[in-house]
Enzyme design. Structure first.
Site, PDB file in Angstrom:
ATOM      1  N   GLU A   1      -5.982  -5.602   2.776  1.00 45.60           N
ATOM      2  CA  GLU A   1      -6.898  -5.244   1.680  1.00 45.60           C
ATOM      3  C   GLU A   1      -6.684  -6.139   0.464  1.00 45.60           C
ATOM      4  O   GLU A   1      -7.589  -6.288  -0.360  1.00 45.60           O
ATOM      5  CB  GLU A   1      -6.734  -3.768   1.301  1.00 45.60           C
TER       6      GLU A   1
ATOM      7  N   CYS B   1       0.340  -0.955   6.871  1.00 47.54           N
ATOM      8  CA  CYS B   1       1.757  -0.923   6.503  1.00 47.54           C
ATOM      9  C   CYS B   1       2.402   0.388   6.946  1.00 47.54           C
ATOM     10  O   CYS B   1       2.690   0.553   8.128  1.00 47.54           O
ATOM     11  CB  CYS B   1       1.928  -1.179   5.012  1.00 47.54           C
TER      12      CYS B   1
ATOM     13  N   HIS C   1      -0.826  -5.906   4.329  1.00 45.91           N
ATOM     14  CA  HIS C   1      -1.852  -5.275   3.486  1.00 45.91           C
ATOM     15  C   HIS C   1      -3.073  -6.190   3.404  1.00 45.91           C
ATOM     16  O   HIS C   1      -3.270  -6.884   2.406  1.00 45.91           O
ATOM     17  CB  HIS C   1      -1.298  -5.037   2.073  1.00 45.91           C
TER      18      HIS C   1
HETATM   19  N1  GLN Z   1       7.666   2.590   3.108  1.00 43.87           N
HETATM   20  C1  GLN Z   1       7.398   1.622   4.116  1.00 43.87           C
HETATM   21  C2  GLN Z   1       8.362   0.445   4.056  1.00 43.87           C
HETATM   22  O1  GLN Z   1       8.974   0.220   3.047  1.00 43.87           O
HETATM   23  C3  GLN Z   1       5.965   1.143   4.059  1.00 43.87           C
HETATM   24  C4  GLN Z   1       5.655   0.386   2.809  1.00 43.87           C
HETATM   25  C5  GLN Z   1       4.183   0.232   2.549  1.00 43.87           C
HETATM   26  O2  GLN Z   1       3.369   0.942   3.131  1.00 43.87           O
HETATM   27  N2  GLN Z   1       3.827  -0.676   1.682  1.00 43.87           N
HETATM   28  O3  GLN Z   1       8.485  -0.293   4.982  1.00 43.87           O
END
Ligand code: GLN
Length: 526
Positions: A505, A377, A503
């Site tokens: 994970e 992410c 994600h």
């Molecule tokens: N802050 C980033 C976004 O909002 C990444 C979010 C995250 O890593 N879950 O896109």
């Protein structure tokens, strides 16, 4: 067969592992039964999505986009079910509904009260989930500790359920703490007695007591707890301190917990832990070892990254490899020494600017020194920024999240996020599909062309910069089905340099580790 209910409450201390205990109980009974978990949390947030991970640990995201308590991670990993956001009932959700009903006139003429209106609403919710899912068993975990103001209404609701569902269909399991004070060297039952008394004052008489302890409970202490708390000695179960949470179902089986539940609820679902034990054994007796740097912002609290830690455990189980996670606080990353002698680098998800420059620097080192890298992410977004700055020559490239005035907004807010003003539950959340490019590393790892992973973000790779990034060699190995959103990137010429906007994970399981983690660990090993 009517749906059976198990409620799990906790006493004495928080942090005794109620969620893992509930998930382990589910695991042991799941061979023949459809089991679903419900978690009741006493806080007034509608969901944990608006809480800082320091406050509450990881925010777990479900396929349906629900942001839920991190215990749902344990439930999914131990029970093999795909959970739904409705299964996490918070007091915030409860009050929201009561208030709406009152305004609508559902209670017209009545004084709206905690009992019966709030407790009825809690029970209706639980019964509604049971009607929709038709499980053989519902495991209801009540967050917090008995005696907390916040969970009183949930305790009262589950107490009343005994009448509603019949006492042959519900049991109450209470998790407490059995200390062995230094110098005394003896297991002590008083905290358990007192906490069971608190529960009894609320009309709940536990059927089974799990005593968390650093040693197996002795027959003497079991008898003592049995005498004081009115349970069978065989219904006093050790909740042993273990190195690895996956050992808990094995301990519970050894302690006779499944038979106890079978007897009390008149069901039979013999546990089959053969494969599980083998995998746990691999974690315990690894043949190889690697060290992975985790560059995060909440690195002081492993709970903030619980699913990542578990994904690595799953890889350990399958590759018989000890994985040391070196937590690197990137706000302090002033030189490269923190990354010395590591086998791989992970940059996990995150929000806000703090620590991002250190992470970008770490990614540069990984790329230049060909150290395996996995970006999750925010990790993808920072890898793109690093590539834009140092390979494409776009000076000052950044995400508009970190620097709204950047000359090169290579990461920018998603178009549908521009108009969003409310913070709760408004990110791009939940499962989204991606189409993987044939011949890519990710395609080989997933062994599929179309995959689905869970998301939680507001920003994306800015489409205006797709051409320059690709021209300079960044491979967009997975895109959203309409081709607009970059879901996976990689640098094919390196040993392993892969990142995803998702994600992965969150979907890793003991039996089936997340493919990207598996690929990353293998690359670290060889
Ligand atoms: N802050 C980033 C976004 O909002 C990444 C979010 C995250 O890593 N879950 O896109």
């Amino acid at each position: 067969m009517p749906t059976k209910y198990i409620t799990v409450t906790g006493g004495v201390l928080s942090g005794l592992g109620k969620g893992i205990a509930a998930a382990s109980i589910g695991h042991l009974l799941s061979s023949k039964l459809k089991i679903i978990p419900i978690k009741c949390d006493g806080y007034l947030n509608v969901d944990p999505g608006t809480m800082n991970p320091f406050e509450h640990g990881e925010v777990f995201v479900l396929d349906d986009g629900g942001e839920v308590d991190m215990d749902f991670g344990h439930y999914e990993r131990f029970l093999g079910v795909t959970c739904k956001s409705q299964w996490n009932l918070t007091m915030g959700k409860v009050f929201d509904r009561v208030r709406k009903k009152e305004r609508r006139g559902d209670y017209l003429g009545k004084t709206v009260q905690y009992i019966p209106h709030v407790t009825d609403l809690i029970k209706d919710h639980i019964f509604q989930v049971a009607r929709e899912e038709r499980p053989d068993m519902v495991i209801i975990e009540i967050g917090g500790t008995v005696g907390d103001i916040e969970n009183e209404l949930f305790l009262e609701a589950v107490r009343q359920m005994r009448e509603d569902v019949g006492k042959q269909n519900i049991i109450y399991i209470h998790l407490t703490y059995v200390p062995i004070p230094h110098g005394v060297n003896e297991q002590k039952s008083k905290p358990t007695q007192q906490s069971v008394n608190l529960l009894k004052q609320r009309g709940i008489f536990p059927d089974i007591i799990i005593g968390r302890c650093k040693a197996f409970l002795t027959p003497e202490i079991k008898t003592k707890i049995s005498n004081f708390c009115d349970v069978d000695p065989s219904a006093v179960i050790t909740g042993l301190d273990v190195q690895d949470i996956y050992e808990i179902p094995i301990i519970f089986e050894q302690e006779g917990l499944p038979e106890n539940i079978h007897k009390k609820l008149n069901i039979y679902s013999p546990p089959d832990l053969r494969r599980w034990k083998k995998l746990v054994d691999n974690i315990r007796n690894p043949h190889q070892e690697i060290t992975v740097a985790m560059c995060g912002k909440y690195t002081k609290l492993e709970d903030s990254y619980a699913s990542i830690v578990e994904s690595f455990n799953h890889c350990s189980a399958h590759l018989s490899c000890k994985i040391n996670l070196r937590w690197v606080e990137t706000t302090d990353l002033k030189d490269a020494s923190l990354l010395e002698s590591i086998d791989g680098l992970v940059v996990p998800g995150g929000f806000g600017a703090r620590g991002t420059e250190g992470k970008i620097e770490a990614i540069r080192l990984a790329r230049e020194q060909n150290i395996p890298f996995l970006g999750l992410c925010l990790g993808l977004q920072l890898a793109v920024i690093e590539f834009a700055r140092n390979v494409c020559g776009l000076r000052g490239a950044n995400s508009t999240e970190m620097d709204p005035d950047t000359p090169h907004p290579v990461i920018d807010i998603l178009p549908e996020q521009r108009a969003v003003t409310e913070k709760g539950g408004t990110m791009r959340l939940g499962a989204y599909p991606a189409i993987l490019q044939e011949g890519s590393v990710v395609h080989a790892l997933y062994g599929a062309s179309k995959v689905s992973e869970r998301h939680r973000h507001r920003y994306e790779v800015n489409p205006e910069y797709h051409p320059v990034l690709q021209e300079k060699g960044l491979c967009f190995s997975g895109l959203s089905p309409d081709g607009k959103l970059v879901e996976f990137i990689e640098l094919p010429q390196l040993k392993f340099f892969v990142a995803t906007q998702a994600h992965p994970e969150l979907k890793s399981r003991m039996e089936t580790p997340a493919p990207l983690f598996y690929g990353f660990v293998k690359a670290c090993l060889y």
